[in-house]
Design a protein around this motif. Structure first.
Motif, PDB file in Angstrom:
ATOM      1  N   SER A 102      27.133 107.457  25.360  1.00 12.58           N
ATOM      2  CA  SER A 102      28.572 107.700  25.184  1.00 12.58           C
ATOM      3  C   SER A 102      28.905 109.176  24.974  1.00 12.58           C
ATOM      4  O   SER A 102      29.826 109.690  25.614  1.00 12.58           O
ATOM      5  CB  SER A 102      29.115 106.878  24.024  1.00 12.58           C
ATOM      6  OG  SER A 102      29.047 105.513  24.334  1.00 12.58           O
ATOM      7  N   PRO A 103      28.224 109.901  24.085  1.00 10.61           N
ATOM      8  CA  PRO A 103      28.568 111.326  23.922  1.00 10.61           C
ATOM      9  C   PRO A 103      28.367 112.130  25.215  1.00 10.61           C
ATOM     10  O   PRO A 103      29.184 112.970  25.566  1.00 10.61           O
ATOM     11  CB  PRO A 103      27.618 111.820  22.826  1.00 10.61           C
ATOM     12  CG  PRO A 103      27.193 110.594  22.096  1.00 10.61           C
ATOM     13  CD  PRO A 103      27.220 109.487  23.106  1.00 10.61           C
ATOM     14  N   TRP A 104      27.289 111.841  25.926  1.00  3.90           N
ATOM     15  CA  TRP A 104      27.032 112.540  27.189  1.00  3.90           C
ATOM     16  C   TRP A 104      28.119 112.226  28.202  1.00  3.90           C
ATOM     17  O   TRP A 104      28.648 113.108  28.868  1.00  3.90           O
ATOM     18  CB  TRP A 104      25.664 112.129  27.730  1.00  3.90           C
ATOM     19  CG  TRP A 104      25.321 112.776  29.021  1.00  3.90           C
ATOM     20  CD1 TRP A 104      24.779 114.018  29.196  1.00  3.90           C
ATOM     21  CD2 TRP A 104      25.500 112.233  30.330  1.00  3.90           C
ATOM     22  NE1 TRP A 104      24.617 114.268  30.539  1.00  3.90           N
ATOM     23  CE2 TRP A 104      25.048 113.188  31.262  1.00  3.90           C
ATOM     24  CE3 TRP A 104      25.992 111.033  30.811  1.00  3.90           C
ATOM     25  CZ2 TRP A 104      25.083 112.975  32.621  1.00  3.90           C
ATOM     26  CZ3 TRP A 104      26.023 110.819  32.172  1.00  3.90           C
ATOM     27  CH2 TRP A 104      25.575 111.793  33.061  1.00  3.90           C
ATOM     28  N   LYS A 105      28.478 110.940  28.334  1.00  6.96           N
ATOM     29  CA  LYS A 105      29.526 110.542  29.274  1.00  6.96           C
ATOM     30  C   LYS A 105      30.854 111.179  28.908  1.00  6.96           C
ATOM     31  O   LYS A 105      31.556 111.711  29.766  1.00  6.96           O
ATOM     32  CB  LYS A 105      29.678 109.010  29.290  1.00  6.96           C
ATOM     33  CG  LYS A 105      28.621 108.282  30.043  1.00  6.96           C
ATOM     34  CD  LYS A 105      28.914 106.795  30.027  1.00  6.96           C
ATOM     35  CE  LYS A 105      27.857 106.011  30.757  1.00  6.96           C
ATOM     36  NZ  LYS A 105      28.133 104.566  30.742  1.00  6.96           N
ATOM     37  N   ASN A 106      31.221 111.102  27.629  1.00  9.85           N
ATOM     38  CA  ASN A 106      32.500 111.660  27.193  1.00  9.85           C
ATOM     39  C   ASN A 106      32.574 113.160  27.442  1.00  9.85           C
ATOM     40  O   ASN A 106      33.601 113.678  27.880  1.00  9.85           O
ATOM     41  CB  ASN A 106      32.755 111.347  25.720  1.00  9.85           C
ATOM     42  CG  ASN A 106      32.999 109.869  25.491  1.00  9.85           C
ATOM     43  OD1 ASN A 106      33.395 109.149  26.406  1.00  9.85           O
ATOM     44  ND2 ASN A 106      32.758 109.410  24.281  1.00  9.85           N
ATOM     45  N   SER A 107      31.484 113.840  27.168  1.00  9.59           N
ATOM     46  CA  SER A 107      31.450 115.288  27.397  1.00  9.59           C
ATOM     47  C   SER A 107      31.621 115.610  28.874  1.00  9.59           C
ATOM     48  O   SER A 107      32.402 116.487  29.256  1.00  9.59           O
ATOM     49  CB  SER A 107      30.123 115.854  26.883  1.00  9.59           C
ATOM     50  OG  SER A 107      29.960 117.188  27.277  1.00  9.59           O
ATOM     51  N   ASN A 108      30.900 114.893  29.719  1.00  8.28           N
ATOM     52  CA  ASN A 108      30.986 115.153  31.154  1.00  8.28           C
ATOM     53  C   ASN A 108      32.321 114.703  31.746  1.00  8.28           C
ATOM     54  O   ASN A 108      32.834 115.340  32.655  1.00  8.28           O
ATOM     55  CB  ASN A 108      29.816 114.507  31.891  1.00  8.28           C
ATOM     56  CG  ASN A 108      28.532 115.274  31.671  1.00  8.28           C
ATOM     57  OD1 ASN A 108      28.565 116.494  31.526  1.00  8.28           O
ATOM     58  ND2 ASN A 108      27.428 114.577  31.615  1.00  8.28           N
TER      59      ASN A 108
ATOM     60  N   ASN B 288      19.265 104.559  25.509  1.00  5.65           N
ATOM     61  CA  ASN B 288      19.879 105.625  24.721  1.00  5.65           C
ATOM     62  C   ASN B 288      21.392 105.436  24.668  1.00  5.65           C
ATOM     63  O   ASN B 288      21.989 104.873  25.582  1.00  5.65           O
ATOM     64  CB  ASN B 288      19.571 106.987  25.351  1.00  5.65           C
ATOM     65  CG  ASN B 288      18.094 107.305  25.308  1.00  5.65           C
ATOM     66  OD1 ASN B 288      17.393 106.850  24.422  1.00  5.65           O
ATOM     67  ND2 ASN B 288      17.629 108.064  26.266  1.00  5.65           N
ATOM     68  N   ASN B 289      21.989 105.944  23.621  1.00  4.78           N
ATOM     69  CA  ASN B 289      23.445 105.920  23.521  1.00  4.78           C
ATOM     70  C   ASN B 289      23.973 107.062  24.387  1.00  4.78           C
ATOM     71  O   ASN B 289      23.865 108.233  24.039  1.00  4.78           O
ATOM     72  CB  ASN B 289      23.876 106.090  22.063  1.00  4.78           C
ATOM     73  CG  ASN B 289      25.377 106.031  21.914  1.00  4.78           C
ATOM     74  OD1 ASN B 289      26.099 105.739  22.863  1.00  4.78           O
ATOM     75  ND2 ASN B 289      25.849 106.309  20.707  1.00  4.78           N
TER      76      ASN B 289
ATOM     77  N   ARG C 171      35.145 114.847  30.199  1.00  5.93           N
ATOM     78  CA  ARG C 171      36.055 115.927  29.808  1.00  5.93           C
ATOM     79  C   ARG C 171      35.873 117.143  30.719  1.00  5.93           C
ATOM     80  O   ARG C 171      36.849 117.728  31.193  1.00  5.93           O
ATOM     81  CB  ARG C 171      35.823 116.283  28.341  1.00  5.93           C
ATOM     82  CG  ARG C 171      36.858 117.172  27.735  1.00  5.93           C
ATOM     83  CD  ARG C 171      36.730 117.329  26.209  1.00  5.93           C
ATOM     84  NE  ARG C 171      35.375 117.454  25.703  1.00  5.93           N
ATOM     85  CZ  ARG C 171      34.693 116.477  25.081  1.00  5.93           C
ATOM     86  NH1 ARG C 171      35.235 115.292  24.911  1.00  5.93           N
ATOM     87  NH2 ARG C 171      33.466 116.688  24.651  1.00  5.93           N
TER      88      ARG C 171
END
Length: 132
Positions: free
Chosen positions: A40-46, A37-38, A48
């Motif tokens: 990146s959005p989950w990592k970036n959100s967490n 899965n991608n 932040r």
């Protein structure tokens, strides 16, 4: 000499049996492809969220440090001043500056004295001066 099985055959050499049905993933060539899965959005959100949390915690620690340093400076100022009596715990005293720019501690209130008033302090039970 061992006979090697083809790559698409799932054979457990330790158990000497076929165990494709035990695997938690697909083993057949016709099975759906395993895709990562991608994230990146989950990592970036967490990232932040963590950064905001750590910044808030840092700001709290910094504010506590500044308060502690302020208390330290006041205590240093009062203990370095001149006084010829033993202050009592729980009593309020007033810090002044005399004509020679020396700090001294007095029981006289600011309206009863003509010296430069630096602040009023109360001696706590832990012998730490609290600015009033």
């Amino acid at each position: 000499m061992k006979k090697k099985k083809p790559d698409n055959v799932v054979f457990n050499e330790d158990e000497k049996q076929y165990d494709a049905f035990l695997k938690p993933y697909a083993t057949h060539l016709g099975s759906p492809q395993i895709k990562s899965n991608n994230l990146s959005p989950w990592k970036n959100s967490n990232i932040r969220k963590v950064n905001n949390s750590l910044k808030a915690e840092f700001d709290e620690v910094k504010a506590q440090y500044e308060q502690l340093m302020e208390r330290y400076e006041y205590n240093n100022l009062v203990y370095a001043s001149k006084f010829s009596f033993q202050p009592l715990v729980g009593e309020t005293y007033h810090l002044y500056r005399n004509k020679n720019s020396e700090a001294f501690l007095s029981i006289l209130a600011p309206d009863e004295c003509s010296f430069e008033h630096l602040g009023s302090f109360r001696l706590g039970s832990d012998h730490i001066w609290e600015k009033l």
